[in-house]
Design a protein around this motif. Structure first.
Motif, PDB file in Angstrom:
ATOM      1  N   ASP A  19      -9.706  23.743 -48.864  1.00  0.00           N
ATOM      2  CA  ASP A  19      -9.449  25.079 -49.397  1.00  0.00           C
ATOM      3  C   ASP A  19      -8.295  25.824 -48.737  1.00  0.00           C
ATOM      4  OD1 ASP A  19     -11.560  24.938 -51.292  1.00  0.00           O
ATOM      5  OD2 ASP A  19     -12.993  25.316 -49.682  1.00  0.00           O
ATOM      6  N   ASP A  20      -7.611  25.201 -47.749  1.00  0.00           N
ATOM      7  CA  ASP A  20      -6.566  25.946 -47.051  1.00  0.00           C
ATOM      8  C   ASP A  20      -5.317  25.125 -46.728  1.00  0.00           C
ATOM      9  OD1 ASP A  20      -7.779  24.383 -45.131  1.00  0.00           O
ATOM     10  OD2 ASP A  20      -8.007  25.988 -43.658  1.00  0.00           O
ATOM     11  N   PHE A  21      -5.032  24.080 -47.508  1.00  0.00           N
ATOM     12  CA  PHE A  21      -3.823  23.280 -47.266  1.00  0.00           C
ATOM     13  C   PHE A  21      -2.642  23.841 -48.048  1.00  0.00           C
ATOM     14  CE2 PHE A  21      -6.005  21.219 -50.812  1.00  0.00           C
ATOM     15  CZ  PHE A  21      -4.993  21.029 -51.730  1.00  0.00           C
ATOM     16  N   ASP A  22      -1.436  23.619 -47.505  1.00  0.00           N
ATOM     17  CA  ASP A  22      -0.210  23.954 -48.237  1.00  0.00           C
ATOM     18  C   ASP A  22       0.199  22.784 -49.119  1.00  0.00           C
ATOM     19  OD1 ASP A  22      -0.051  26.460 -47.070  1.00  0.00           O
ATOM     20  OD2 ASP A  22       1.294  25.794 -45.481  1.00  0.00           O
ATOM     21  N   TRP A  23       0.090  21.555 -48.583  1.00  0.00           N
ATOM     22  CA  TRP A  23       0.331  20.339 -49.347  1.00  0.00           C
ATOM     23  C   TRP A  23      -0.474  19.212 -48.731  1.00  0.00           C
ATOM     24  CZ3 TRP A  23       2.092  16.367 -46.443  1.00  0.00           C
ATOM     25  CH2 TRP A  23       2.855  16.654 -45.326  1.00  0.00           C
ATOM     26  N   ARG A  24      -0.722  18.183 -49.537  1.00  0.00           N
ATOM     27  CA  ARG A  24      -1.425  17.008 -49.029  1.00  0.00           C
ATOM     28  C   ARG A  24      -1.070  15.787 -49.866  1.00  0.00           C
ATOM     29  NH1 ARG A  24      -6.793  16.255 -51.628  1.00  0.00           N
ATOM     30  NH2 ARG A  24      -7.482  15.221 -49.751  1.00  0.00           N
ATOM     31  N   VAL A  25      -1.175  14.621 -49.251  1.00  0.00           N
ATOM     32  CA  VAL A  25      -0.977  13.328 -49.912  1.00  0.00           C
ATOM     33  C   VAL A  25      -2.260  12.543 -49.672  1.00  0.00           C
ATOM     34  CG1 VAL A  25       0.369  11.199 -49.962  1.00  0.00           C
ATOM     35  CG2 VAL A  25       1.503  13.376 -49.477  1.00  0.00           C
ATOM     36  N   PHE A  37      -8.742  23.663 -57.615  1.00  0.00           N
ATOM     37  CA  PHE A  37      -7.919  24.025 -56.461  1.00  0.00           C
ATOM     38  C   PHE A  37      -6.985  25.139 -56.935  1.00  0.00           C
ATOM     39  CE2 PHE A  37      -9.148  19.705 -55.305  1.00  0.00           C
ATOM     40  CZ  PHE A  37      -9.463  19.844 -53.954  1.00  0.00           C
ATOM     41  N   PRO A  38      -7.483  26.376 -57.032  1.00  0.00           N
ATOM     42  CA  PRO A  38      -6.665  27.484 -57.550  1.00  0.00           C
ATOM     43  C   PRO A  38      -5.345  27.623 -56.794  1.00  0.00           C
ATOM     44  CG  PRO A  38      -8.937  28.177 -57.268  1.00  0.00           C
ATOM     45  CD  PRO A  38      -8.809  26.822 -56.624  1.00  0.00           C
ATOM     46  N   GLY A  39      -4.250  27.760 -57.550  1.00  0.00           N
ATOM     47  CA  GLY A  39      -2.936  27.949 -56.958  1.00  0.00           C
ATOM     48  C   GLY A  39      -2.254  26.675 -56.498  1.00  0.00           C
ATOM     49  N   ILE A  40      -2.873  25.524 -56.688  1.00  0.00           N
ATOM     50  CA  ILE A  40      -2.302  24.241 -56.262  1.00  0.00           C
ATOM     51  C   ILE A  40      -1.769  23.490 -57.471  1.00  0.00           C
ATOM     52  CG2 ILE A  40      -2.806  21.984 -55.216  1.00  0.00           C
ATOM     53  CD1 ILE A  40      -2.786  24.315 -53.218  1.00  0.00           C
ATOM     54  N   GLU A  41      -0.528  23.055 -57.418  1.00  0.00           N
ATOM     55  CA  GLU A  41       0.075  22.226 -58.459  1.00  0.00           C
ATOM     56  C   GLU A  41      -0.142  20.766 -58.080  1.00  0.00           C
ATOM     57  OE1 GLU A  41       4.487  21.042 -60.038  1.00  0.00           O
ATOM     58  OE2 GLU A  41       4.178  23.087 -59.326  1.00  0.00           O
ATOM     59  N   ARG A  42      -0.678  19.971 -59.004  1.00  0.00           N
ATOM     60  CA  ARG A  42      -0.962  18.561 -58.719  1.00  0.00           C
ATOM     61  C   ARG A  42       0.075  17.653 -59.357  1.00  0.00           C
ATOM     62  NH1 ARG A  42      -7.466  18.008 -59.719  1.00  0.00           N
ATOM     63  NH2 ARG A  42      -8.053  19.269 -57.922  1.00  0.00           N
ATOM     64  N   THR A  43       0.401  16.582 -58.635  1.00  0.00           N
ATOM     65  CA  THR A  43       1.201  15.497 -59.174  1.00  0.00           C
ATOM     66  C   THR A  43       0.376  14.237 -58.990  1.00  0.00           C
ATOM     67  OG1 THR A  43       3.254  16.613 -58.562  1.00  0.00           O
ATOM     68  CG2 THR A  43       3.377  14.248 -58.996  1.00  0.00           C
ATOM     69  N   LEU A  44       0.109  13.520 -60.072  1.00  0.00           N
ATOM     70  CA  LEU A  44      -0.723  12.325 -60.011  1.00  0.00           C
ATOM     71  C   LEU A  44       0.097  11.088 -60.338  1.00  0.00           C
ATOM     72  CD1 LEU A  44      -3.730  13.711 -62.061  1.00  0.00           C
ATOM     73  CD2 LEU A  44      -3.476  13.703 -59.592  1.00  0.00           C
ATOM     74  N   VAL A  46      -1.486  15.874 -44.434  1.00  0.00           N
ATOM     75  CA  VAL A  46      -1.803  17.227 -44.873  1.00  0.00           C
ATOM     76  C   VAL A  46      -1.029  18.218 -44.009  1.00  0.00           C
ATOM     77  CG1 VAL A  46      -3.829  17.449 -43.379  1.00  0.00           C
ATOM     78  CG2 VAL A  46      -3.687  18.816 -45.475  1.00  0.00           C
ATOM     79  N   PHE A  47      -0.695  19.376 -44.612  1.00  0.00           N
ATOM     80  CA  PHE A  47      -0.072  20.449 -43.842  1.00  0.00           C
ATOM     81  C   PHE A  47      -0.706  21.765 -44.248  1.00  0.00           C
ATOM     82  CE2 PHE A  47       2.836  23.785 -42.799  1.00  0.00           C
ATOM     83  CZ  PHE A  47       3.211  23.418 -41.517  1.00  0.00           C
TER      84      PHE A  47
END
Length: 65
Positions: A35-41, A55-62, A27-28
């Protein structure tokens, strides 16, 4: 550079909607929460059908394995 992240050191956390759990691999910024990450795996375990947690404002890749 290769980085090893031992799975045994990772702890699963319940999803916000309660339908499963997530095991965070990276996570970063470090120590960021849901609620406050820039990105995570992370790895997800699905326990029940249901809607995605918001997760408002977060783009997900699954990816499924």
């Amino acid at each position: 550079m290769t980085m090893l992240i031992p799975f045994a050191n990772l702890e699963p956390v319940s999803w916000k909607n309660g339908g499963g759990s997530t095991t965070e691999i990276a996570v970063f910024p470090p120590d960021a929460g849901f609620d406050d990450f820039d990105w995570r795996v992370s790895l997800a375990t699905v326990a029940a059908d249901g809607p995605f947690s918001a997760f408002p404002g977060i783009e997900r890749t699954l990816a499924m394995f």
